[in-house]
Design a protein around this motif. Structure first.
Motif, PDB file in Angstrom:
ATOM      1  N   VAL A 136       4.960   3.889  -4.441  1.00 19.47           N
ATOM      2  CA  VAL A 136       4.245   3.549  -5.507  1.00 19.47           C
ATOM      3  C   VAL A 136       5.276   2.850  -6.517  1.00 19.47           C
ATOM      4  O   VAL A 136       4.720   1.877  -7.126  1.00 19.47           O
ATOM      5  N   ALA A 137       6.271   3.375  -6.823  1.00 21.88           N
ATOM      6  CA  ALA A 137       7.329   2.786  -7.750  1.00 21.88           C
ATOM      7  C   ALA A 137       7.707   1.660  -7.623  1.00 21.88           C
ATOM      8  O   ALA A 137       7.878   0.587  -8.664  1.00 21.88           O
ATOM      9  N   GLN A 187       0.874  -1.228   0.045  1.00 20.02           N
ATOM     10  CA  GLN A 187       0.063  -0.105   0.188  1.00 20.02           C
ATOM     11  C   GLN A 187       0.983   1.214  -0.054  1.00 20.02           C
ATOM     12  O   GLN A 187       1.737   1.542   0.852  1.00 20.02           O
ATOM     13  N   SER A 188       0.516   2.152  -0.918  1.00 16.14           N
ATOM     14  CA  SER A 188       0.894   3.562  -0.807  1.00 16.14           C
ATOM     15  C   SER A 188       0.089   4.219  -1.531  1.00 16.14           C
ATOM     16  O   SER A 188      -0.955   4.184  -1.964  1.00 16.14           O
ATOM     17  N   HIS A 189       0.287   5.531  -1.363  1.00 13.58           N
ATOM     18  CA  HIS A 189      -0.805   6.843  -1.681  1.00 13.58           C
ATOM     19  C   HIS A 189      -0.403   7.513  -3.261  1.00 13.58           C
ATOM     20  O   HIS A 189       1.046   7.571  -3.116  1.00 13.58           O
ATOM     21  N   ALA A 199       3.067  11.285  12.803  1.00 11.30           N
ATOM     22  CA  ALA A 199       2.633  11.584  11.288  1.00 11.30           C
ATOM     23  C   ALA A 199       1.523  10.698  11.263  1.00 11.30           C
ATOM     24  O   ALA A 199       1.367   9.748  11.871  1.00 11.30           O
ATOM     25  N   GLY A 200       0.676  11.099  10.131  1.00 10.66           N
ATOM     26  CA  GLY A 200      -0.544  10.360   9.794  1.00 10.66           C
ATOM     27  C   GLY A 200      -0.212   9.203   8.828  1.00 10.66           C
ATOM     28  O   GLY A 200       0.201   9.634   7.719  1.00 10.66           O
ATOM     29  N   LEU A 201      -0.355   8.006   9.296  1.00  6.94           N
ATOM     30  CA  LEU A 201      -0.035   7.006   8.218  1.00  6.94           C
ATOM     31  C   LEU A 201      -1.655   6.554   8.228  1.00  6.94           C
ATOM     32  O   LEU A 201      -2.369   6.485   8.932  1.00  6.94           O
ATOM     33  N   GLU A 202      -1.769   5.905   6.902  1.00  7.50           N
ATOM     34  CA  GLU A 202      -3.007   5.372   6.704  1.00  7.50           C
ATOM     35  C   GLU A 202      -3.606   3.978   7.290  1.00  7.50           C
ATOM     36  O   GLU A 202      -4.463   3.702   7.212  1.00  7.50           O
ATOM     37  N   ASN A 258       2.661  -1.349   4.531  1.00  9.29           N
ATOM     38  CA  ASN A 258       2.623   0.013   3.927  1.00  9.29           C
ATOM     39  C   ASN A 258       4.087   0.625   3.823  1.00  9.29           C
ATOM     40  O   ASN A 258       4.882   0.910   4.630  1.00  9.29           O
ATOM     41  N   LEU A 259       4.323   1.345   2.437  1.00 11.47           N
ATOM     42  CA  LEU A 259       5.841   1.811   2.123  1.00 11.47           C
ATOM     43  C   LEU A 259       5.745   3.394   2.104  1.00 11.47           C
ATOM     44  O   LEU A 259       6.108   4.003   0.978  1.00 11.47           O
TER      45      LEU A 259
END
Length: 481
Positions: free
Chosen positions: A119-120, A73-75, A428-431, A166-167
């Motif tokens: 993402v990459a 998962q990434s945004h 920090a806010g992580l999803e 989560n990356l």
């Protein structure tokens, strides 16, 4: 050096392709289409949900069908910030990157490594025909930076993965297992505009050259906040009957404000003494921040006087409210050494045309402490005649030190790099915290390459760290249950 020639080439190629697509938060239409086309071109199961998140699934390598599905998962969105002297249109241009020694940077803008590198890496895994892996599920969320809309909108029952990687962290020796929640605090009020006094002198104050950065991860560094510095200068000017005509500082809530500009009028007889006091205070502020902010510039120059200015009553209340409002670290965690528990960023201040807006982002790993500080801010601003609203609240992520994937990640890291990783929670806010609400059984950790200066034009990603991160990610996938 060409970005596409960096190793691992598959990751950097996809990062370059991604960075050619404008992808501001809440303007992700083009990057959503880009990602769907990417998955469909590979012949993989690809779809977007009702909110705009993109999900791509890839079957396991032959012989690994028995393994648990892993959600990567990434945004997709990135923070759009540029230097004041940089000509750049984020709506039409791709990010202009260059190599500087062991770093990749952007020319006067944010780089988008947050979270483009994650993402990459996922894209490189999806298109690889040689890397062995368990069943994979890629989750590309939208609008992480300005509301976590994608994570909030992801319904239960869509994801099939039992493990989530989560990356989206920014130090390559860390494994994150917890994060802070946040809430937006917005204070607004109107004011009466007064006709300026004939003969007044117009002045412009500019605060610039600050480092800025991530309002969560970097808040512990004691960096300068342009809005607080400007307000300190204006507070000094109250005895000189100055009158604010225009004020604008900062932009995004999740970025420590780097610049602020104020236009004001002042009586001709007061200019000399005001200028003397201004220079004295400017020197003092720069001396206080000499270590953290060596490039801070505070500039005063004469300009054409404004025709309309703020009334003295509203002006005094604004300046005193901003002086009294908490900015920076409010409390440190008692349970995790060195972790900020609660903080606030006075991110944006706008005064123009009879309206005042102050935007803050309050964070805490303890939900009750987050609301306590937000209520403190509400009280300060309401006493000054503001209307205060809370919005965009999101939960933190409670650490699970007994996580199975955490154990695997720690052992894998130690075997690869011959020292133990740091297991942390971040401010920090992580999803992950939001995703865990609809997927409480999913086993989650977060990690990523080293990225400095996220959310500012100084953002950069370390090339050797991307290589380390990629090697680590592939090794974790080999050892998942």
């Amino acid at each position: 050096m060409d970005i596409n020639q960096l190793e691992p080439k598959s990751v950097w190629k996809n990062f370059a392709n991604l960075n050619a697509v404008p992808r501001a938060s809440k303007k992700e239409e083009r990057v959503i289409a880009f990602m769907k086309q990417f998955g469909e071109r590979l012949g993989l199961e690809t779809f977007s949900d009702d909110i705009g998140n993109v999900i791509i699934r890839k079957p396991s390598s032959p012989g690994l069908e028995h393994k648990k599905m892993v959600t990567l998962q990434s945004h997709l969105d990135m923070v759009h910030q540029k230097n004041a002297d940089t000509e750049f249109d984020f709506d039409t241009q791709g990010i202009e990157m260059f190599v500087d020694d062991d770093w990749v940077k952007a020319k006067g803008t944010t780089l988008g490594a947050d979270n483009g590198m994650g993402v990459a890496a996922i894209m490189a895994l999806l298109e690889s025909e040689t890397i062995e892996h368990p069943p994979l599920e890629a989750l590309f969320t939208i609008d992480e930076e300005t509301g976590m809309t994608g994570a909030f909108g992801l319904k239960g029952g869509i994801l099939k993965g039992e493990i989530l990687l989560n990356l989206d962290t920014e130090e390559d020796d860390e494994i994150d297992i917890g994060c802070a929640g946040g809430i937006d605090v917005t204070a607004t009020r109107s004011y009466n505009q007064k006709e300026s006094v004939h003969g007044d002198v117009g002045l412009e104050i500019t605060v610039k050259g600050l480092k800025g950065g991530h309002s969560g991860m970097d808040i512990i560094k004691g960096l300068g906040n342009a809005n607080k510095i400007m307000n300190r200068l204006l507070y000094m000017g109250l005895p000189y009957n100055m009158r604010i005509a225009y004020l604008e500082g900062g932009s995004l809530r999740n970025a420590i404000p780097r610049e602020s500009v104020c236009h004001l009028n002042i009586g001709k007889k007061s200019v000399a003494e005001f200028t003397l006091k201004f220079e004295e205070l400017s020197r003092a502020i720069k001396n206080e921040l000499l270590v953290q902010e060596p490039n801070l510039h505070i500039v005063l120059k004469e300009m054409k006087p404004a025709k309309k200015v703020m009334g003295l009553g509203a002006q005094g209340k604004l300046i005193k409210a901003l002086y009294g409002a908490q900015n920076g670290v409010y409390a440190m965690s008692a349970s995790i050494g060195g972790l900020v528990e609660t903080s606030n960023n006075i991110a944006k201040v706008i005064v123009k045309e009879g309206e005042i807006t102050v935007g803050c982002l309050t964070r805490s790993s303890v939900d009750t402490a987050k609301l306590d500080l937000a209520s403190s801010l509400r009280s300060v601003f309401e006493l000054a005649g503001f209307q205060v609203t809370f919005s965009g609240a999101y939960p933190g992520w409670n650490p699970n030190p007994n996580s199975q994937i955490l154990t695997i990640a720690k052992e894998t890291y130690t075997n690869l790099f011959k020292h133990e990783p740091r297991v942390i929670a971040c401010h920090a806010g992580l999803e992950c915290g939001i995703l865990g609400q609809n997927y409480p059984e999913i086993d989650m950790i977060s990690f990523g390459p080293t990225i400095w200066g996220a959310h500012s034009p100084d953002e950069r990603v370390r090339i050797s760290s991307v290589q380390k991160f990629w090697k680590y990610l592939l090794e974790i996938l080999k050892h998942t249950p």
